[in-house]
Design a protein around this motif. Sequence first.
Motif, PDB file in Angstrom:
ATOM      1  N   SER A 176       0.817  -1.215   0.000  1.00  0.00           N
ATOM      2  CA  SER A 176       0.000   0.000   0.000  1.00  0.00           C
ATOM      3  C   SER A 176       0.852   1.267   0.000  1.00  0.00           C
ATOM      4  CB  SER A 176      -0.948   0.007   1.202  1.00  0.00           C
ATOM      5  OG  SER A 176      -0.226   0.015   2.425  1.00  0.00           O
ATOM      6  N   GLY A 177       2.175   1.119  -0.113  1.00  0.00           N
ATOM      7  CA  GLY A 177       3.048   2.270  -0.264  1.00  0.00           C
ATOM      8  C   GLY A 177       3.615   2.853   1.015  1.00  0.00           C
ATOM      9  N   ILE A 178       3.387   2.221   2.160  1.00  0.00           N
ATOM     10  CA  ILE A 178       3.973   2.701   3.414  1.00  0.00           C
ATOM     11  C   ILE A 178       5.490   2.506   3.351  1.00  0.00           C
ATOM     12  CG2 ILE A 178       4.063   2.365   5.915  1.00  0.00           C
ATOM     13  CD1 ILE A 178       1.463   3.608   4.910  1.00  0.00           C
ATOM     14  N   PRO A 179       6.295   3.513   3.735  1.00  0.00           N
ATOM     15  CA  PRO A 179       7.754   3.387   3.660  1.00  0.00           C
ATOM     16  C   PRO A 179       8.310   2.510   4.781  1.00  0.00           C
ATOM     17  CG  PRO A 179       7.184   5.509   4.602  1.00  0.00           C
ATOM     18  CD  PRO A 179       5.879   4.862   4.192  1.00  0.00           C
ATOM     19  N   LEU A 180       8.037   1.228   4.699  1.00  0.00           N
ATOM     20  CA  LEU A 180       8.472   0.252   5.701  1.00  0.00           C
ATOM     21  C   LEU A 180       9.774  -0.367   5.209  1.00  0.00           C
ATOM     22  CD1 LEU A 180       7.797  -1.362   8.312  1.00  0.00           C
ATOM     23  CD2 LEU A 180       6.534  -2.948   6.845  1.00  0.00           C
ATOM     24  N   THR A 181      10.853  -0.135   5.925  1.00  0.00           N
ATOM     25  CA  THR A 181      12.168  -0.519   5.409  1.00  0.00           C
ATOM     26  C   THR A 181      12.838  -1.642   6.181  1.00  0.00           C
ATOM     27  OG1 THR A 181      13.248   1.223   6.706  1.00  0.00           O
ATOM     28  CG2 THR A 181      12.551   1.789   4.485  1.00  0.00           C
ATOM     29  N   GLY A 182      12.199  -2.194   7.190  1.00  0.00           N
ATOM     30  CA  GLY A 182      12.809  -3.299   7.908  1.00  0.00           C
ATOM     31  C   GLY A 182      11.898  -3.869   8.973  1.00  0.00           C
ATOM     32  N   TYR A 183      12.177  -5.113   9.365  1.00  0.00           N
ATOM     33  CA  TYR A 183      11.412  -5.803  10.411  1.00  0.00           C
ATOM     34  C   TYR A 183      12.390  -6.622  11.234  1.00  0.00           C
ATOM     35  CZ  TYR A 183       8.428  -9.342  12.637  1.00  0.00           C
ATOM     36  OH  TYR A 183       7.811 -10.167  13.547  1.00  0.00           O
ATOM     37  N   PHE A 184      12.358  -6.426  12.557  1.00  0.00           N
ATOM     38  CA  PHE A 184      13.156  -7.216  13.493  1.00  0.00           C
ATOM     39  C   PHE A 184      12.222  -8.022  14.397  1.00  0.00           C
ATOM     40  CE2 PHE A 184      16.027  -3.914  12.217  1.00  0.00           C
ATOM     41  CZ  PHE A 184      17.292  -4.500  12.246  1.00  0.00           C
ATOM     42  N   HIS A 185      12.423  -9.327  14.413  1.00  0.00           N
ATOM     43  CA  HIS A 185      11.628 -10.200  15.282  1.00  0.00           C
ATOM     44  C   HIS A 185      12.288 -10.287  16.649  1.00  0.00           C
ATOM     45  CE1 HIS A 185       8.757 -13.344  16.203  1.00  0.00           C
ATOM     46  NE2 HIS A 185       9.737 -14.046  16.732  1.00  0.00           N
ATOM     47  N   TRP A 186      11.478 -10.198  17.694  1.00  0.00           N
ATOM     48  CA  TRP A 186      11.964 -10.410  19.064  1.00  0.00           C
ATOM     49  C   TRP A 186      11.519 -11.800  19.491  1.00  0.00           C
ATOM     50  CZ3 TRP A 186      14.991  -7.348  22.184  1.00  0.00           C
ATOM     51  CH2 TRP A 186      15.155  -7.800  23.501  1.00  0.00           C
ATOM     52  N   SER A 187      12.435 -12.752  19.644  1.00  0.00           N
ATOM     53  CA  SER A 187      13.861 -12.531  19.547  1.00  0.00           C
ATOM     54  C   SER A 187      14.508 -13.808  19.027  1.00  0.00           C
ATOM     55  CB  SER A 187      14.441 -12.172  20.923  1.00  0.00           C
ATOM     56  OG  SER A 187      14.151 -13.214  21.851  1.00  0.00           O
ATOM     57  N   LEU A 188      15.841 -13.749  18.839  1.00  0.00           N
ATOM     58  CA  LEU A 188      16.569 -14.932  18.394  1.00  0.00           C
ATOM     59  C   LEU A 188      16.508 -16.020  19.451  1.00  0.00           C
ATOM     60  CD1 LEU A 188      18.528 -16.269  16.339  1.00  0.00           C
ATOM     61  CD2 LEU A 188      20.403 -15.253  17.652  1.00  0.00           C
ATOM     62  N   LEU A 189      16.759 -15.643  20.705  1.00  0.00           N
ATOM     63  CA  LEU A 189      16.842 -16.588  21.819  1.00  0.00           C
ATOM     64  C   LEU A 189      15.821 -16.253  22.895  1.00  0.00           C
ATOM     65  CD1 LEU A 189      20.722 -16.380  22.342  1.00  0.00           C
ATOM     66  CD2 LEU A 189      19.515 -18.130  21.024  1.00  0.00           C
ATOM     67  N   ASP A 190      15.432 -17.252  23.665  1.00  0.00           N
ATOM     68  CA  ASP A 190      14.707 -16.970  24.899  1.00  0.00           C
ATOM     69  C   ASP A 190      15.581 -16.061  25.767  1.00  0.00           C
ATOM     70  OD1 ASP A 190      12.569 -18.620  24.208  1.00  0.00           O
ATOM     71  OD2 ASP A 190      13.430 -20.375  25.192  1.00  0.00           O
ATOM     72  N   ASN A 191      14.946 -15.229  26.560  1.00  0.00           N
ATOM     73  CA  ASN A 191      15.718 -14.225  27.295  1.00  0.00           C
ATOM     74  C   ASN A 191      15.066 -13.903  28.638  1.00  0.00           C
ATOM     75  OD1 ASN A 191      13.782 -12.845  25.250  1.00  0.00           O
ATOM     76  ND2 ASN A 191      14.102 -11.292  26.832  1.00  0.00           N
TER      77      ASN A 191
END
Length: 398
Positions: A331-346
Amino acid sequence: MKDAGERCGTASHHRDRWREDLDLLPTIGANAYRFSLEWSRIEPRPGEYDEAAIALERSRVERLRALGIEPVVTLHHYTHPRWFWERGGWEDPRSISAFREFARFAGQALSPLVRTWVTLNEPVVFLLGGYVAGLIPPGLTSFASAAKAFEHLLIGHVDAAAAIRESSADARFGIAHNMLDFAPDRAERFADRRLAGAAEALYNRALLDGISTGDVSWVFPGQGRAAFRVAGLSDANEFVGVNYYSRVHMRFRSLLGLSGDFFYRDRDGRGLTQTGWEIHPRGLDRVVRLAAAATGLPVVVTENGIATGDDGLRRTFLHEHAVVLRHLRDSGIPLTGYFHWSLLDNFEWLEGFRPRFGLFEVDYATGARRRRPSADLFALLGKSFAEARTGPGLALSQ
């Protein structure tokens, strides 16, 4: 302050096992990795820097680069050196110069290997939890203190960005802003709708509007209001980070001194997470659009994930939120990245070790890692975004 009854200790053992942990990233198709520096290790005494501590961080960055993974470094993620609190914390004007010099040292040590920096992680959460509700350090219950600390944090952001740019002119900066999807608990009640609007202004909009204009208006019903201007704030960001996890339902209460309560409801029938949060993918769409419209900046989802012992639920969560990401991009939103939380349990600040956020399970007794099936789905989704050649890749926060 709230006590979960557990001490962090070695937590997920990442400090000892960082090499093997970073080697997990290519196996799940991650193209970036967000992590935080430990200020108290790097600057144990004012103006004295531990060369071994910063050498470790440089080694991590070099390893990420060797793996073809973009390092994204966070400077402030709630922890501080003891001496910082002894000097008055963020209420003291000296906090600004202290943070600036820490940033300068980090920038000189890690540039040009690090090009993307998050100066502050969830400053509004830090202020409400630490200065208003007394749940985390410094454990205060004063809106006036929170407001002064807010002003100093934002000046610190501007100054930290300027200091790092001295050694890396093309560095990119942003603040990771935790955002909630606020809704009236009883949609037919005007008081609930008004309270949801006030919560939106306090929690979501104040920082976004400040990033846009440099003017911050922060109002907490029943607690106080603050207004201040931060010179250079509107020019000190190349992106805005959005941390999104859930929707909150606001209910007005007429009791003296209380403006209302908030609840997590399972209104969509998806269940609640181990932290008691509602799973509400549509909220990600709303807050990303709000962040983009309010600031005029590209948006990076700097955190998004689920605490659950049911990895099937995690896979559903990943899929549904990826659908939202694709819709935003298309839809044209300037979304340039996504980070998932997380790699490891914490270790979680208020919940201890019980919540399980990781794509890799951690045996806290032995430090052993076990790949969850959701890691395979993450890799598949990341590949599909990469093949589209536009929009965000998928990455990890830790």
